[in-house]
Scaffold this active site. Structure first.
Site, short mmCIF file in Angstrom:
data_model
loop_
_atom_site.label_atom_id
_atom_site.label_comp_id
_atom_site.label_asym_id
_atom_site.label_seq_id
_atom_site.Cartn_x
_atom_site.Cartn_y
_atom_site.Cartn_z
CG ASP A 56 -9.24 16.32 -14.62
OD1 ASP A 56 -8.51 15.75 -15.45
OD2 ASP A 56 -10.29 15.80 -14.17
NE ARG A 65 -2.97 0.42 3.30
CZ ARG A 65 -2.33 0.60 4.47
NH1 ARG A 65 -1.60 1.68 4.67
NH2 ARG A 65 -2.41 -0.30 5.42
CE1 TYR A 114 -15.91 12.09 -16.12
CE2 TYR A 114 -15.56 12.00 -13.76
CZ TYR A 114 -15.86 11.37 -14.96
OH TYR A 114 -16.11 10.02 -14.97
CE LYS A 164 -12.24 8.48 -18.50
NZ LYS A 164 -12.48 9.73 -17.78
C1 PLP Z 1 -12.96 10.07 -16.50
C2 PLP Z 1 -12.57 11.36 -15.92
C3 PLP Z 1 -12.37 11.49 -14.54
C4 PLP Z 1 -12.60 10.36 -13.57
O1 PLP Z 1 -11.69 9.32 -13.75
P1 PLP Z 1 -12.01 7.79 -13.40
O2 PLP Z 1 -10.75 7.10 -13.79
O3 PLP Z 1 -13.20 7.38 -14.21
O4 PLP Z 1 -12.29 7.73 -11.94
C5 PLP Z 1 -11.97 12.73 -14.07
N1 PLP Z 1 -11.79 13.79 -14.90
C6 PLP Z 1 -11.99 13.69 -16.22
C7 PLP Z 1 -11.79 14.89 -17.08
C8 PLP Z 1 -12.39 12.48 -16.78
O5 PLP Z 1 -12.60 12.40 -18.10
#
Ligand code: PLP
Length: 389
Positions: free
Chosen positions: A180, A56, A108, A205
């Protein structure tokens, strides 16, 4: 010189393949092995081998990924998480009750839900603003504002905000700035270079890139922030498993190649759509018709693989187009090698009340595509047949 110590001299495409990784010391294995272990033998009580005690806290596969991601964003301080939301949640752990957060109004959905459904109950307050309007951001700041939360481009309207201006505004008031960077990826935009304190990723992504893993990351500007966040990472425990880290690490090796292809094809499809009689409006930061085009050109080295467009028609007609493609899979998420299509009003953004959705510019006929790496002509032909009335 070890590969790791060279990482700052190398160009991004080289760092993508090598940063954070060196041949495994026991066998010379070039690819970082998947260290499937929870615990580590110690030489004697408190005498650890290379700092490893419990997975962890630290795991070699995860450490390679954390160093690789940090290097891509131009930092030394990376932390990997079990999802993008776990990463965002860990950033929120830096705040205390009474603190105020300013965030984008096109956030998001999962982040908005985290703020509204969880953190409001812990005494935090939130103001959502149009980040493309610097006056609006300035007016939202209060003495108790502790965090500015930014996305650029946003989802699904691909709004662009001025990252240098926002970072400067936050820094001058001692507010922590967070970007982000999931949509742009470090190949196209590196927020730390514009003065941001923290970068968040959903590695699910583009970084993973193959729609086969869920993960997240935080990259910090300095050691002090990194250590606080590493403490939360270990204390809360939302860490990724070694196999997940391996998959993301494999994905980042081809990230620069993929981003180039995603961007080239997205631009071609955006131009095709702009000339299509059924399409009212195409939203892509690479088009000169996009209101944020100039700023995007200043702060991004490419415009990414997401294109949104609006057809003249009803919710049903929008759904029909998204349901008619053969190559573009109708699905949520984005950033993989395969092309996806979705209709935000009926899918990802269906929970937003109709009037609010329309007021925010999300027309009934809004469609979003995540352009994959397939052949451009095949993708174009598929969109054309789906748009036939
Ligand atoms: C998908 C996404 C998230 C969340 O990520 P997860 O891996 O699904 O928890 C946060 N910000 C953006 C811009 C995203 O496209």
């Amino acid at each position: 010189m070890s590969r790791e110590s060279q990482k700052t001299d190398w160009a991004l495409a080289t760092r993508a393949v090598h940063a954070g990784q060196s041949p495994d010391p026991s066998t010379g294995a070039l690819m970082t092995p998947v260290y499937m272990n929870s615990t580590y033998g110690q030489k004697a009580p408190t005498e650890l081998i290379d700092g490893y005690e419990y997975s962890r806290t630290k795991n070699p596969t995860r450490l390679a990924l954390e160093r690789n991601l940090a290097s891509l964003e131009g930092s030394e301080y990376g932390l990997a998480f079990s999802s993008g939301m776990a990463a965002t949640n860990t950033v929120m752990n830096l705040l205390q009750s009474g603190d105020h957060v300013v965030a984008g109004d096109d956030l998001y959905g999962g982040t908005f839900r985290l703020f509204e459904k969880l953190y409001k109950n812990y005494g935090l307050t939130f103001t959502y603003v149009n980040l493309s309007n610097l006056d609006e951001v300035q007016q939202a700041l209060r003495p108790e504002t502790k965090l500015l939360f930014v996305e650029s481009p946003t989802n699904p309207l691909l709004k662009i905000c001025d990252l240098s201006a926002l970072a400067e505004m936050a820094r001058s008031r001692n507010i922590l700035s967070v970007c982000d960077n999931t949509f742009a990826t470090p190949c196209l935009q590196r927020p730390l270079e514009f003065g941001f304190d923290l970068v968040i990723h959903s590695t699910t992504k583009y970084l993973g890139g193959h729609s086969d893993v869920v993960g997240g990351a935080i990259i910090a500007r300095n050691q002090e922030l990194h250590e606080k966040l590493a403490f939360f990472q270990n204390t809360v425990g939302a860490v990724p498993g070694p196999m997940d880290c391996f998959l993301v690490l494999r994905g980042t090796k081809t990230l620069p190649l993929r981003m180039q292809r995603h961007g080239e094809t997205a631009m071609a499809l955006a131009q095709m759509l702009e000339a299509h009689p059924r399409v009212k409006n195409v939203i892509y930061p690479g088009l000169s018709s996009h209101p944020g085009h100039e700023i995007a050109t200043k702060q991004m080295s490419g415009f990414g693989g997401i294109v949104s467009f609006i057809i003249d028609g009803s919710v049903e007609q929008g759904m029909a187009v998204a349901g008619k493609t053969q190559l573009f899979a109708c699905a949520e998420s984005l950033g993989g090698v395969e092309s996806l299509i979705e209709h935000p009003p009926s899918m990802t953004h269906a929970s937003i009340p109709v009037e609010i959705r329309r007021a925010r510019g999300m027309d009934d006929g809004l469609i979003r595509i995540s352009v994959g790496v397939e052949d451009k002509d095949d993708l174009e032909a598929d969109l054309r047949q789906a748009l036939e009335p």
